[in-house]
Design a protein around this motif. Structure first.
Motif, PDB file in Angstrom:
ATOM      1  N   TRP A  28       0.852  -1.176   0.142  1.00 11.70           N
ATOM      2  CA  TRP A  28      -0.191   0.136  -0.065  1.00 11.70           C
ATOM      3  C   TRP A  28       0.728   1.364   0.098  1.00 11.70           C
ATOM      4  N   GLY A  29       2.156   1.104   0.722  1.00  7.20           N
ATOM      5  CA  GLY A  29       2.788   2.426   0.955  1.00  7.20           C
ATOM      6  C   GLY A  29       3.374   2.858  -0.475  1.00  7.20           C
ATOM      7  N   THR A  30       3.933   1.745  -1.215  1.00  2.00           N
ATOM      8  CA  THR A  30       4.338   1.930  -2.611  1.00  2.00           C
ATOM      9  C   THR A  30       3.419   2.319  -3.672  1.00  2.00           C
ATOM     10  N   ALA A  31       2.089   1.685  -3.285  1.00  2.00           N
ATOM     11  CA  ALA A  31       0.970   2.288  -4.295  1.00  2.00           C
ATOM     12  C   ALA A  31       0.669   3.827  -4.082  1.00  2.00           C
ATOM     13  N   ALA A  32       0.686   4.129  -2.718  1.00  3.08           N
ATOM     14  CA  ALA A  32       0.634   5.432  -2.449  1.00  3.08           C
ATOM     15  C   ALA A  32       1.484   6.447  -3.349  1.00  3.08           C
ATOM     16  N   PHE A  33       2.752   6.068  -3.127  1.00  2.00           N
ATOM     17  CA  PHE A  33       3.695   6.821  -3.810  1.00  2.00           C
ATOM     18  C   PHE A  33       3.463   6.881  -5.386  1.00  2.00           C
ATOM     19  N   ALA A  34       3.251   5.682  -5.763  1.00  5.06           N
ATOM     20  CA  ALA A  34       2.823   5.604  -7.303  1.00  5.06           C
ATOM     21  C   ALA A  34       1.630   6.575  -7.828  1.00  5.06           C
ATOM     22  N   ALA A  35       0.658   6.248  -6.634  1.00  4.84           N
ATOM     23  CA  ALA A  35      -0.521   7.331  -7.136  1.00  4.84           C
ATOM     24  C   ALA A  35      -0.175   8.628  -7.081  1.00  4.84           C
ATOM     25  N   GLY A  36       0.930   9.112  -6.354  1.00  8.32           N
ATOM     26  CA  GLY A  36       1.233  10.425  -6.497  1.00  8.32           C
ATOM     27  C   GLY A  36       1.714  10.976  -7.797  1.00  8.32           C
ATOM     28  N   THR A  37       2.245  10.121  -8.701  1.00 13.25           N
ATOM     29  CA  THR A  37       2.535  10.628  -9.884  1.00 13.25           C
ATOM     30  C   THR A  37       1.296  10.890 -10.573  1.00 13.25           C
ATOM     31  N   ILE A  38       0.008   9.900 -10.379  1.00 17.83           N
ATOM     32  CA  ILE A  38      -0.988  10.227 -11.162  1.00 17.83           C
ATOM     33  C   ILE A  38      -1.793  11.745 -10.551  1.00 17.83           C
ATOM     34  N   LEU A  39      -1.459  11.906  -9.265  1.00 17.02           N
ATOM     35  CA  LEU A  39      -1.915  13.201  -8.702  1.00 17.02           C
ATOM     36  C   LEU A  39      -1.300  14.379  -9.259  1.00 17.02           C
ATOM     37  N   ILE A  40      -0.065  14.334  -9.400  1.00 19.84           N
ATOM     38  CA  ILE A  40       0.599  15.409  -9.855  1.00 19.84           C
ATOM     39  C   ILE A  40       0.119  15.775 -11.136  1.00 19.84           C
ATOM     40  N   LEU A  41       0.213  14.991 -12.150  1.00 16.71           N
ATOM     41  CA  LEU A  41      -0.227  14.962 -13.531  1.00 16.71           C
ATOM     42  C   LEU A  41      -1.378  15.569 -13.455  1.00 16.71           C
ATOM     43  N   ALA A  42      -2.464  14.911 -12.466  1.00 17.72           N
ATOM     44  CA  ALA A  42      -3.897  15.334 -12.650  1.00 17.72           C
ATOM     45  C   ALA A  42      -4.021  16.860 -12.336  1.00 17.72           C
ATOM     46  N   ALA A  43      -3.560  17.105 -11.003  1.00 18.15           N
ATOM     47  CA  ALA A  43      -3.359  18.558 -10.720  1.00 18.15           C
ATOM     48  C   ALA A  43      -2.763  19.526 -11.737  1.00 18.15           C
ATOM     49  N   MET A  44      -1.651  19.196 -12.450  1.00 19.56           N
ATOM     50  CA  MET A  44      -1.134  19.985 -13.425  1.00 19.56           C
ATOM     51  C   MET A  44      -2.322  20.293 -14.393  1.00 19.56           C
ATOM     52  N   ALA A  45      -2.872  19.066 -14.861  1.00 16.29           N
ATOM     53  CA  ALA A  45      -3.796  19.122 -16.008  1.00 16.29           C
ATOM     54  C   ALA A  45      -4.963  19.967 -15.593  1.00 16.29           C
ATOM     55  N   ILE A  46      -5.492  19.939 -14.440  1.00 16.16           N
ATOM     56  CA  ILE A  46      -6.475  20.653 -13.893  1.00 16.16           C
ATOM     57  C   ILE A  46      -6.245  22.319 -14.078  1.00 16.16           C
ATOM     58  N   GLN A  47      -4.852  22.545 -13.641  1.00 17.61           N
ATOM     59  CA  GLN A  47      -4.146  23.960 -13.421  1.00 17.61           C
ATOM     60  C   GLN A  47      -4.341  24.414 -14.636  1.00 17.61           C
ATOM     61  N   MET A  48      -3.790  23.718 -15.784  1.00 21.02           N
ATOM     62  CA  MET A  48      -3.681  23.964 -17.138  1.00 21.02           C
ATOM     63  C   MET A  48      -4.893  24.548 -17.864  1.00 21.02           C
ATOM     64  N   THR A  49      -5.851  23.538 -17.508  1.00 18.50           N
ATOM     65  CA  THR A  49      -7.227  23.757 -18.026  1.00 18.50           C
ATOM     66  C   THR A  49      -7.827  25.135 -17.422  1.00 18.50           C
ATOM     67  N   ARG A  50      -7.878  25.191 -16.319  1.00 20.93           N
ATOM     68  CA  ARG A  50      -8.134  26.630 -15.609  1.00 20.93           C
ATOM     69  C   ARG A  50      -7.644  27.539 -16.044  1.00 20.93           C
ATOM     70  N   ALA A  51      -6.429  27.559 -16.326  1.00 20.29           N
ATOM     71  CA  ALA A  51      -5.647  28.898 -16.974  1.00 20.29           C
ATOM     72  C   ALA A  51      -6.018  29.108 -18.548  1.00 20.29           C
ATOM     73  N   SER A  52      -6.441  27.725 -19.124  1.00 24.56           N
ATOM     74  CA  SER A  52      -6.755  28.390 -20.679  1.00 24.56           C
ATOM     75  C   SER A  52      -8.129  28.356 -21.047  1.00 24.56           C
ATOM     76  N   ALA A  53      -8.853  28.312 -19.856  1.00 25.70           N
ATOM     77  CA  ALA A  53     -10.509  28.545 -20.008  1.00 25.70           C
ATOM     78  C   ALA A  53     -10.766  29.542 -20.835  1.00 25.70           C
ATOM     79  N   MET A  54     -10.263  30.922 -20.528  1.00 19.10           N
ATOM     80  CA  MET A  54     -10.634  32.034 -21.522  1.00 19.10           C
ATOM     81  C   MET A  54     -10.422  31.835 -22.909  1.00 19.10           C
ATOM     82  N   SER A  55      -9.152  31.225 -22.799  1.00 17.29           N
ATOM     83  CA  SER A  55      -8.682  30.995 -24.659  1.00 17.29           C
ATOM     84  C   SER A  55      -9.721  29.836 -25.131  1.00 17.29           C
TER      85      SER A  55
END
Lengths: 320, 284, 355
Positions: A28-55
């Motif tokens: 479970w511990g290693t899975a949590a760290f692996a999930a961290g990768t998904i989390l970071i990417l998802a957070a980036m994607a969300i932030q980029m989408t919000r910043a591009s919303a106007m465009s």
């Protein structure tokens, strides 16, 4: 080869025998760290989408097909940049993959002991050079060399092809692709070499014992075993090529035009973000730049999907 | 191989020699730009190296002396931070993928790691800016370290995964047969066997992190003074190189090249040291 | 493995152990952060170092991340002051959480530089400049160029234009000038930090353009004065509004500023390209420092205001060596009045506070 996780207890076959708490915690511990990768990417994607919303609202799908980029009139379109990124990465892979494979094979299979250490040292040196320095070397050494000694003869010999037409400036798609190739070379070759080295010696010895030449040994025993690792290395290299900014921006000419010629200047998505982001003021402008980042994201995702499909098919064919 | 000896064997020999020759050619092709680059960096940079370069703070144009002492220590701190962020996450994630990751979740993680490796460094910088700098209302070394750590993550994860996967099952089975719990076997036997290769991946990641400029512009900023605190801006070699390289002054250019030389040398030394440590402890 | 674990633990402890500083200690050194334009970076570095000699406890950390970056960071309040070559627009000022002041600190010139075999000086009229950058004049021996330069041996070679691919204040000033003197340019490309240049190759930074010009014969581009001087690039003298050909020297730049004094707006946001005056160099501009009129921290605000006071008085003498032009004396008087208006918590900061 590991048995499914729910098989537990003395009667279970396979390796995954998770009886104790330590094992479960570890998993479970290693899975949590692996999930961290998904989390970071998802957070980036969300932030980029919000910043591009106007465009996104403003231009819609037309952003991808439009070739306009005019910050004064607030008109933006991404097509030339998508083209530039794809073609420069393709050129880079075209050059880097065969060279990296050759280097990796040489270093892991063919090189005599005395050559091995200094040679691998040299290849890793390439990775240690910062991006900015590649760019400067590109401006002062590579592009003049291309402009004087490489592009004119190419034009004379192959000028009938659309790839070699136009004025040779030195700066342009060819310089960009070449510098990218040099930059991703250490990544692909180092990882490939490590992967090849991990192939068990017994496999090699088997092939040699059956009378294979060294090349045949590599081709039949090492490469197939290391195949997925090699593809992984190439994908890592491709990733680096797609996202590289500084060095490419200094030699690619930075002109948002689509042209078949390798001599023509071009512009990549990462470059335009790097060039204009720090100075951009104006909400739509910033939003458009964020949307380019989002598009680059989408292109990376797409390329990875395609690469995976290819590998899956290759595996299916090979399994027959 | 029922054919009579002679012709087919000759063909195979020729193919072998040609293939080997091509490999050598590829190596030469790889080394030529490297040598050109290195000679250029050394030629431009050697003139700027001096005692003051390593010990003094930056001075304005026109004053002699001046160096990049704070950028040198700053880069070291930032890379250390990046490793603290990127290494544990990357290695543990890689272990998960190799040992337990043959499922949809593992595929998703793998996919994300690959996509993450393609995100331009400036985008990572902007992301960390929005996340950390805006929340703290200041530029900080912490933000810089996190940004660099994220950049390191995909390389470390994927290399760890590939190399752990290549450790033969016989080793695992032997450990388990001896009664070692799986988690211990993974850490002490499998990881240790794969360590040399993982170290390569780590070094690649560190090399990239040490040389990145764009993400630091938005996170660690830069600092012309000494600073070791994590919540203040921090100087770094790549940003200082960039600032000096785009200036009009020859003196600053010389310092930028000298810094580049030092950066390349430092990453190399780190590389060699890591190799020595790892190879010293594990049998090949 | 154990060693690795201990190392990680130690690092984690170190990180958490370093607590965040409390804001602005009551005594001790004052750290000011500034971000913005690349153009004045060498000058500001000099100022910071010189100011520190007299006030060792004031540490000003200025970094060049671009004018747009400077505007954004000061708006977000992640830095104490910003710096920009182009003045902020009304829309940008609206977004700031407080009133932002523009303080002009120095002047710079944008020069048209070129690399041409056998030619070291060129005279260009505004029409010629626009024509070249619009792509209407494509060869060096074009009759229009020859007419303005009867003594120069212009070769029959193609003109390659180099422009800034990254957004920049230099481009803003240059295109501002072009838009003023050429309606065709205004329509085709317009003015701004980042415009769509009709022809040419984009290079990153002043240094990139200078490098491109240096290494490619037949190229023409625009760079800040310091870059042209430091790289020994040949530059052109431009015909100004008064009809005289002026070389980009510091005197001409100051003259341009003096010429604009008559119509100087109260907040100093003005463009001085194509200025009046016989000796005025037509492609000149101010560069500004941006700070809030209402400073949140009295101690830091006081230090900042005192630094700026010093900069527009004593700081001006360091400018000539670095190829920046000093502010005209009347302008300094107006700036003084502005600085006296900076307050914190209702109290004016200037009378002997801080530093």
């Amino acid at each position: 080869m590991a048995a499914p996780a729910d098989q537990v207890g003395p009667g279970a076959t396979g390796i995954a025998v998770e009886v104790n708490l330590g094992d479960r915690l570890f998993r479970w511990g290693t899975a949590a760290f692996a999930a961290g990768t998904i989390l970071i990417l998802a957070a980036m994607a969300i932030q980029m989408t919000r910043a591009s919303a106007m465009s996104l609202r403003h231009f819609g799908l037309g952003f991808i097909t439009s070739t306009q980029w005019d910050p004064v009139r607030d008109l933006y379109g991404a097509l030339p940049y998508i083209y530039g990124t794809l073609v420069s990465s393709f050129v880079a892979l075209l050059i880097a993959v065969p060279v990296s494979l050759g280097v990796a094979i040489l270093l892991s299979e063919l090189a005599p002991g005395w050559l091995l250490q200094p040679a691998s040292f040299l290849v890793e040196l390439l990775a240690a050079v910062p991006s900015v320095i590649y760019g400067l070397w590109g401006v002062f050494v590579l592009t003049p060399w291309l402009r004087e000694s490489v592009q004119p003869p190419l034009q004379k010999a192959f000028g009938f092809l659309p790839f070699f037409q136009g004025t040779p400036h030195g700066f342009g798609m060819m310089a960009g692709g070449m510098i990218l190739a040099i930059m991703i070379l250490p990544t692909i070759s180092s990882v490939t070499r490590e992967v090849m080295r991990a192939v068990p010696s017994t496999l090699r010895e088997c092939a040699l014992a059956l009378g294979a030449t060294r090349w045949e040994m590599v081709r039949t025993a090492v490469l197939p075993y290391a195949r997925s690792g090699i593809v992984g290395a190439i994908i890592l290299g491709l990733g680096r090529a797609l996202g590289e900014t500084m060095a490419v921006t200094m030699v690619i000419g930075n002109r948002a035009e689509i042209s078949a010629s390798l001599f023509a200047p071009s512009y990549t998505m990462a470059s335009v973000i790097a060039n204009e982001f720090t100075e951009a003021s104006g909400d739509l402008y910033l939003s458009a730049l964020s949307q380019i980042g989002l598009l680059l994201f989408a292109v990376t995702v797409l390329l990875n999907v395609v690469a995976r499909l290819l590998v899956w098919r290759v595996r299916k064919v090979a399994a027959r | 191989m029922k054919a009579p000896p002679g012709e087919p064997y000759l063909r195979r020999r020729v193919v072998d020699v040609v293939a080997r020759g091509l490999c050598v050619l590829m190596f030469v092709l790889a080394v030529v730009p490297l040598l050109s680059l290195l000679t250029y960096v050394v030629k431009q940079g050697v003139g700027g190296l001096s005692w003051s370069f390593f010990t003094e703070l930056p001075k304005p144009v026109g004053e002699t002396g001046g160096g990049m002492a704070n950028a040198l220590t700053g880069s070291a701190i930032l890379v250390g931070l990046a490793c603290a962020v990127g290494m544990p996450v990357g290695i543990l994630a890689g272990i998960y993928l190799a040992e337990y990751g043959k499922n949809r979740f593992g595929d998703a993680v793998r996919f994300c790691a690959d996509v993450l490796s393609g995100v331009p460094s400036i985008t990572v910088g902007v992301f960390v800016y929005t996340l950390i700098v805006l929340s703290m209302k200041r530029f900080s070394a912490l933000a810089g370290g996190v940004a660099l750590g994220i950049l390191m993550l995909p390389t470390v994860t994927r290399t760890t995964e590939e190399l752990i996967r290549l450790v033969p099952d016989t080793l695992r089975e032997a450990a388990l047969a001896l009664g070692v719990p799986r988690w211990r076997a993974t850490l002490r036997v499998v990881l240790r066997t794969a360590l040399p290769g993982i170290a390569t991946g780590l070094m690649l990641a560190v090399a990239r992190a040490a040389g990145e400029t764009a993400p630091l512009l938005f996170t660690a900023f830069n600092n012309r003074f000494w600073s070791a605190s994590l919540d203040k801006p921090m100087a770094s070699l790549p940003v200082q190189i960039f600032t000096y390289a785009v200036s009009p002054y020859d003196d600053w250019h010389r310092q930028a090249w000298a810094a580049a030389l030092v950066l390349v040398a430092a990453v190399l030394v780190l590389n060699v040291a890591a190799r020595l440590v790892v190879y010293g402890r594990t049998a090949r | 493995m154990k060693r690795l674990f201990c190392l990680l633990l130690a690092v984690a402890a170190a990180i958490t152990g370093c607590k965040k500083d409390e804001t602005a200690p009551a005594s001790g050194p004052i750290d000011l952060q500034g971000a913005g334009a690349t153009f004045p970076y060498p000058l500001y570095s000099k100022w910071v170092a010189e100011y520190q000699k007299a006030h060792p406890d004031v540490r000003v950390n200025y970094q060049s991340i671009g004018s747009g970056g400077g505007i954004r960071q000061v708006t977000e309040r992640t830095v104490d002051f910003g710096a920009s070559d182009a003045p902020m627009t009304d829309a940008e000022l609206q977004k700031a959480p407080g009133k932002l002041l523009h303080v002009p600190t120095t002047l710079g010139a944008v020069v048209v530089t070129f690399n041409l075999q056998g030619v070291t000086a060129l005279q260009l009229t505004p029409e010629l400049v626009a024509g070249i950058f619009l792509g209407e004049i494509t060869r060096w021996n074009d009759p229009k160029l020859a007419a303005a330069n009867p003594d120069a041996k212009l070769p029959d070679a193609a003109i390659t234009v180099a422009y800034r691919s990254d957004g920049s204040g230099t481009t803003a000033v240059f295109t501002d000038y072009l838009a003023k003197i050429s309606p065709a340019w205004k329509e085709k490309a317009g003015a701004g930090k980042s415009v769509k240049f009709p022809v040419g190759l984009g290079a990153k930074g002043n240094e990139g353009v200078a490098g491109q010009i240096k290494t490619t014969p037949g190229t023409v581009g625009y760079v800040e004065l310091a870059y042209a001087k430091q790289n020994n690039l040949s530059f052109a003298s431009i015909k100004n509004k008064a009809g005289k050909f002026v070389t980009p020297e510091l005197g001409g730049v100051s003259a341009a500023a003096a010429g604009a004094l008559a119509n100087m707006p109260e907040d100093f946001r003005v463009s001085i390209t194509d200025a009046e005056g016989d000796t005025a160099y037509p492609i000149s501009s101010f560069t500004y420092i941006l700070l809030y009129e209402e400073q949140q921290d009295a101690r830091k605000g006081g230090a900042l205001v005192n630094f700026l006071w010093w900069a527009v008085h004593d700081g001006q003498k360091f400018e000539a060596d670095l190829f920046y032009a000093p502010l005209p004396a009347e302008l300094v008087t107006k700036v003084e009045a502005k600085l006296k208006g900076v307050k914190s918590g209702g109290k004016a900061l200037l009378a002997g506070a801080g530093g």
